[in-house]
Scaffold this motif. Structure first.
Motif, PDB file in Angstrom:
ATOM      1  N   SER A  87      10.849  15.332   9.792  1.00  0.00           N
ATOM      2  CA  SER A  87      11.417  16.361   8.914  1.00  0.00           C
ATOM      3  C   SER A  87      10.524  17.582   8.755  1.00  0.00           C
ATOM      4  O   SER A  87      10.961  18.600   8.209  1.00  0.00           O
ATOM      5  CB  SER A  87      11.699  15.756   7.531  1.00  0.00           C
ATOM      6  N   MET A  88       9.277  17.518   9.210  1.00  0.00           N
ATOM      7  CA  MET A  88       8.349  18.640   9.036  1.00  0.00           C
ATOM      8  C   MET A  88       8.790  19.826   9.897  1.00  0.00           C
ATOM      9  O   MET A  88       9.002  19.697  11.092  1.00  0.00           O
ATOM     10  CB  MET A  88       6.930  18.205   9.418  1.00  0.00           C
ATOM     11  N   ARG A  89       8.915  20.974   9.267  1.00  0.00           N
ATOM     12  CA  ARG A  89       9.353  22.198   9.955  1.00  0.00           C
ATOM     13  C   ARG A  89       8.128  22.965  10.465  1.00  0.00           C
ATOM     14  O   ARG A  89       7.689  23.936   9.882  1.00  0.00           O
ATOM     15  CB  ARG A  89      10.206  23.053   9.019  1.00  0.00           C
ATOM     16  N   GLY A  90       7.599  22.490  11.570  1.00  0.00           N
ATOM     17  CA  GLY A  90       6.437  23.151  12.149  1.00  0.00           C
ATOM     18  C   GLY A  90       6.784  24.529  12.685  1.00  0.00           C
ATOM     19  O   GLY A  90       7.862  24.746  13.229  1.00  0.00           O
ATOM     20  N   CYS A  91       5.855  25.454  12.500  1.00  0.00           N
ATOM     21  CA  CYS A  91       6.010  26.832  12.998  1.00  0.00           C
ATOM     22  C   CYS A  91       7.279  27.496  12.452  1.00  0.00           C
ATOM     23  O   CYS A  91       7.940  28.269  13.149  1.00  0.00           O
ATOM     24  CB  CYS A  91       6.002  26.874  14.516  1.00  0.00           C
ATOM     25  N   ALA A  92       7.591  27.216  11.190  1.00  0.00           N
ATOM     26  CA  ALA A  92       8.747  27.842  10.554  1.00  0.00           C
ATOM     27  C   ALA A  92       8.568  29.352  10.424  1.00  0.00           C
ATOM     28  O   ALA A  92       9.544  30.098  10.301  1.00  0.00           O
ATOM     29  CB  ALA A  92       8.982  27.226   9.183  1.00  0.00           C
ATOM     30  N   GLY A  93       7.333  29.794  10.445  1.00  0.00           N
ATOM     31  CA  GLY A  93       7.006  31.213  10.521  1.00  0.00           C
ATOM     32  C   GLY A  93       6.040  31.426  11.668  1.00  0.00           C
ATOM     33  O   GLY A  93       5.221  30.553  11.978  1.00  0.00           O
ATOM     34  N   ILE A  94       6.152  32.580  12.319  1.00  0.00           N
ATOM     35  CA  ILE A  94       5.301  32.892  13.466  1.00  0.00           C
ATOM     36  C   ILE A  94       4.626  34.239  13.226  1.00  0.00           C
ATOM     37  O   ILE A  94       5.290  35.248  12.945  1.00  0.00           O
ATOM     38  CB  ILE A  94       6.114  32.962  14.769  1.00  0.00           C
ATOM     39  N   VAL A  95       3.303  34.244  13.327  1.00  0.00           N
ATOM     40  CA  VAL A  95       2.514  35.477  13.289  1.00  0.00           C
ATOM     41  C   VAL A  95       1.950  35.668  14.694  1.00  0.00           C
ATOM     42  O   VAL A  95       1.137  34.876  15.162  1.00  0.00           O
ATOM     43  CB  VAL A  95       1.372  35.388  12.258  1.00  0.00           C
ATOM     44  N   GLY A  96       2.407  36.692  15.369  1.00  0.00           N
ATOM     45  CA  GLY A  96       2.014  36.929  16.748  1.00  0.00           C
ATOM     46  C   GLY A  96       0.986  38.038  16.881  1.00  0.00           C
ATOM     47  O   GLY A  96       0.386  38.488  15.903  1.00  0.00           O
ATOM     48  N   PHE A  97       0.807  38.492  18.106  1.00  0.00           N
ATOM     49  CA  PHE A  97      -0.142  39.575  18.384  1.00  0.00           C
ATOM     50  C   PHE A  97       0.589  40.752  19.014  1.00  0.00           C
ATOM     51  O   PHE A  97       1.444  40.581  19.878  1.00  0.00           O
ATOM     52  CB  PHE A  97      -1.247  39.118  19.332  1.00  0.00           C
ATOM     53  N   ALA A  98       0.216  41.935  18.574  1.00  0.00           N
ATOM     54  CA  ALA A  98       0.600  43.182  19.232  1.00  0.00           C
ATOM     55  C   ALA A  98      -0.606  44.096  19.153  1.00  0.00           C
ATOM     56  O   ALA A  98      -1.304  44.129  18.129  1.00  0.00           O
ATOM     57  CB  ALA A  98       1.816  43.820  18.564  1.00  0.00           C
ATOM     58  N   ASP A  99      -0.868  44.807  20.195  1.00  0.00           N
ATOM     59  CA  ASP A  99      -2.046  45.667  20.261  1.00  0.00           C
ATOM     60  C   ASP A  99      -1.851  46.884  19.374  1.00  0.00           C
ATOM     61  O   ASP A  99      -1.095  47.804  19.704  1.00  0.00           O
ATOM     62  CB  ASP A  99      -2.291  46.085  21.712  1.00  0.00           C
ATOM     63  N   MET A 100      -2.551  46.894  18.249  1.00  0.00           N
ATOM     64  CA  MET A 100      -2.390  47.979  17.286  1.00  0.00           C
ATOM     65  C   MET A 100      -3.079  49.267  17.717  1.00  0.00           C
ATOM     66  O   MET A 100      -2.973  50.287  17.039  1.00  0.00           O
ATOM     67  CB  MET A 100      -2.915  47.523  15.922  1.00  0.00           C
ATOM     68  N   LEU A 101      -3.756  49.232  18.849  1.00  0.00           N
ATOM     69  CA  LEU A 101      -4.321  50.472  19.390  1.00  0.00           C
ATOM     70  C   LEU A 101      -3.301  51.221  20.251  1.00  0.00           C
ATOM     71  O   LEU A 101      -3.615  52.277  20.798  1.00  0.00           O
ATOM     72  CB  LEU A 101      -5.587  50.162  20.190  1.00  0.00           C
ATOM     73  N   LEU A 102      -2.084  50.684  20.319  1.00  0.00           N
ATOM     74  CA  LEU A 102      -1.009  51.390  21.011  1.00  0.00           C
ATOM     75  C   LEU A 102      -0.450  52.527  20.171  1.00  0.00           C
ATOM     76  O   LEU A 102       0.344  53.327  20.665  1.00  0.00           O
ATOM     77  CB  LEU A 102       0.125  50.419  21.346  1.00  0.00           C
ATOM     78  N   GLY A 103      -0.850  52.591  18.926  1.00  0.00           N
ATOM     79  CA  GLY A 103      -0.295  53.624  18.061  1.00  0.00           C
ATOM     80  C   GLY A 103       1.181  53.380  17.804  1.00  0.00           C
ATOM     81  O   GLY A 103       1.646  52.239  17.766  1.00  0.00           O
ATOM     82  N   GLU A 104       1.949  54.432  17.660  1.00  0.00           N
ATOM     83  CA  GLU A 104       3.361  54.292  17.315  1.00  0.00           C
ATOM     84  C   GLU A 104       4.158  53.581  18.407  1.00  0.00           C
ATOM     85  O   GLU A 104       5.241  53.048  18.151  1.00  0.00           O
ATOM     86  CB  GLU A 104       3.977  55.653  17.029  1.00  0.00           C
ATOM     87  N   PHE A 120       9.871  35.125  13.555  1.00  0.00           N
ATOM     88  CA  PHE A 120       8.753  36.063  13.667  1.00  0.00           C
ATOM     89  C   PHE A 120       8.582  36.817  12.354  1.00  0.00           C
ATOM     90  O   PHE A 120       9.517  37.439  11.851  1.00  0.00           O
ATOM     91  CB  PHE A 120       8.998  37.043  14.812  1.00  0.00           C
ATOM     92  N   ARG A 121       7.361  36.762  11.793  1.00  0.00           N
ATOM     93  CA  ARG A 121       7.141  37.326  10.469  1.00  0.00           C
ATOM     94  C   ARG A 121       6.090  38.435  10.414  1.00  0.00           C
ATOM     95  O   ARG A 121       6.031  39.176   9.435  1.00  0.00           O
ATOM     96  CB  ARG A 121       6.710  36.214   9.498  1.00  0.00           C
ATOM     97  N   GLY A 122       5.251  38.528  11.420  1.00  0.00           N
ATOM     98  CA  GLY A 122       4.224  39.559  11.357  1.00  0.00           C
ATOM     99  C   GLY A 122       3.275  39.448  12.526  1.00  0.00           C
ATOM    100  O   GLY A 122       3.486  38.663  13.451  1.00  0.00           O
ATOM    101  N   ILE A 123       2.222  40.243  12.463  1.00  0.00           N
ATOM    102  CA  ILE A 123       1.243  40.229  13.544  1.00  0.00           C
ATOM    103  C   ILE A 123      -0.165  40.123  12.966  1.00  0.00           C
ATOM    104  O   ILE A 123      -0.415  40.406  11.793  1.00  0.00           O
ATOM    105  CB  ILE A 123       1.360  41.466  14.462  1.00  0.00           C
ATOM    106  N   ARG A 124      -1.057  39.680  13.843  1.00  0.00           N
ATOM    107  CA  ARG A 124      -2.477  39.709  13.538  1.00  0.00           C
ATOM    108  C   ARG A 124      -3.196  40.341  14.714  1.00  0.00           C
ATOM    109  O   ARG A 124      -3.047  39.906  15.852  1.00  0.00           O
ATOM    110  CB  ARG A 124      -3.024  38.295  13.284  1.00  0.00           C
ATOM    111  N   HIS A 125      -3.927  41.401  14.425  1.00  0.00           N
ATOM    112  CA  HIS A 125      -4.851  41.976  15.399  1.00  0.00           C
ATOM    113  C   HIS A 125      -6.221  41.884  14.744  1.00  0.00           C
ATOM    114  O   HIS A 125      -6.549  42.649  13.838  1.00  0.00           O
ATOM    115  CB  HIS A 125      -4.501  43.434  15.714  1.00  0.00           C
ATOM    116  N   CYS A 126      -6.996  40.900  15.188  1.00  0.00           N
ATOM    117  CA  CYS A 126      -8.271  40.615  14.526  1.00  0.00           C
ATOM    118  C   CYS A 126      -9.200  41.814  14.563  1.00  0.00           C
ATOM    119  O   CYS A 126      -9.334  42.493  15.586  1.00  0.00           O
ATOM    120  CB  CYS A 126      -8.948  39.420  15.181  1.00  0.00           C
TER     121      CYS A 126
END
Length: 326
Positions: A87-104, A120-126
């Motif tokens: 019953s566990m809903r693994g990966c019910a939300g996903i935080v992916g990567f997008a290169d934030m140096l791409l600008g707009e 898909f809920r957001g991104i992380r660019h460390c």
């Protein structure tokens, strides 16, 4: 052989808002390993996957290769939601990567991520960077002062209109830059990862008291930004100064070593903006999943039942807009 702890409050619903999946040859952490940990006796009802450079596409434009990670994790999430694995809903939300140096131009990448998964809920660019050679720059190889660069902020504008959040992984000397970013973009949800990375190696070794005092000042300023949430966990990494452990830490040892960070963060952000996170399998090197969540529950025990719900489940569900479990 480590004797596992008795699970505290085993019926309490938990959402683990920060774990990874990868198929490393020496230490794979895929769905079977995730299910083994979340099935240790705690009532983990859902999780959020956070990017780690897994399963990128091997061809095509570099900017679009991270879409492979979202495709991969969405497949794992579909497996979990089928009920065939429990019953566990693994990966019910996903935080992916997008290169934030791409600008707009990052907007087009974000749209493709969203088209690949309704989770898909957001991104992380460390942004984690430090000049000391002993301290590892994060896997996305960020430049110094990433969060303040014009290209990054031009990309950051693209998040809020798409309903996307930004997960922030950085080191404690960089917290002021994150506060500047949060103030500049008050309508964008920002999630602080791992307490803002208090360092404990290299030039920071042996200075824990001074670093904690500095961290307190910076975290209080950041918490004054209502658009920022805090993930509470991830303090058992080598970069924090955890080295040479001969056996995994038990819950009481985790609380003794790190509890002051948890209590202060909760006092600043409040339970409704704090969420416990496992940071597995990274923190698995130094503790078991059962012991880590026992430690969280020990820390939360001094708070009201409602606040415990926020810390263990409800904040993560609200922040990442997951379906709330009954």
């Amino acid at each position: 052989m480590v004797t596992e702890e008795v699970i505290i409050d085993p019926e309490r619903p938990l959402c683990d808002p920060h774990h990874h999946l990868w198929d490393h040859a020496t230490a794979p952490y895929m769905l079977p390993e995730l299910l083994a940990d979340t099935g240790c006796g705690h009532n983990v009802v859902s999780t959020v996957f956070v990017e780690c450079g897994a399963m990128y596409r091997s061809s095509g434009p570099t900017a679009l290769q991270p879409l492979g990670e979202t495709e991969f994790v969405n497949g794992v999430a579909a497996m979990c939601s089928s009920g065939s694995y429990g019953s566990m809903r693994g990966c019910a939300g996903i935080v992916g990567f997008a290169d934030m140096l791409l600008g707009e131009q990052v907007g087009a990448v974000l749209d493709q991520h969203k088209s690949l998964s309704p989770r898909f809920r957001g991104i992380r660019h460390c942004a984690s960077y430090d000049a000391a050679p002993e301290i590892r720059t994060s896997h996305s190889n960020p430049p110094q002062h990433l969060l303040l660069r014009d290209e990054f902020q031009a990309a950051f504008v693209e998040l809020a209109p798409r309903g996307l959040s930004f997960d922030a992984w950085l080191y404690h000397p960089q917290l002021r830059e994150l506060t500047e970013l949060a103030r500049a973009f008050p309508n964008t949800t920002i999630v602080l990862n791992h307490f803002g990375g208090p360092l404990g190696i290299g030039p920071y070794a042996g200075k824990q008291d001074a670093i904690f005092r500095q961290w307190q000042v910076e975290v209080a300023a950041l918490a004054a930004c209502p658009n920022v949430y805090a993930k509470l966990g991830g303090l058992l990494m080598a970069v924090n100064g955890v080295r040479g452990l001969k056996q995994p830490l038990n819950a009481d040892e985790i609380v003794a070593a790190t509890g002051h960070y948890y209590r202060y963060a909760i006092s600043c952000f409040g339970p409704e903006r704090c969420m416990f996170e496992s940071n597995f399998p990274v923190d698995k090197r130094n503790c078991s999943y059962a012991s880590l969540w026992n430690a969280f529950k020990k820390i939360a025990a001094s708070y009201s039942a409602t606040d415990q719900d926020w810390l263990c489940h409800d904040t993560a569900v609200a922040c990442y807009r997951l379906q709330k479990s009954p």
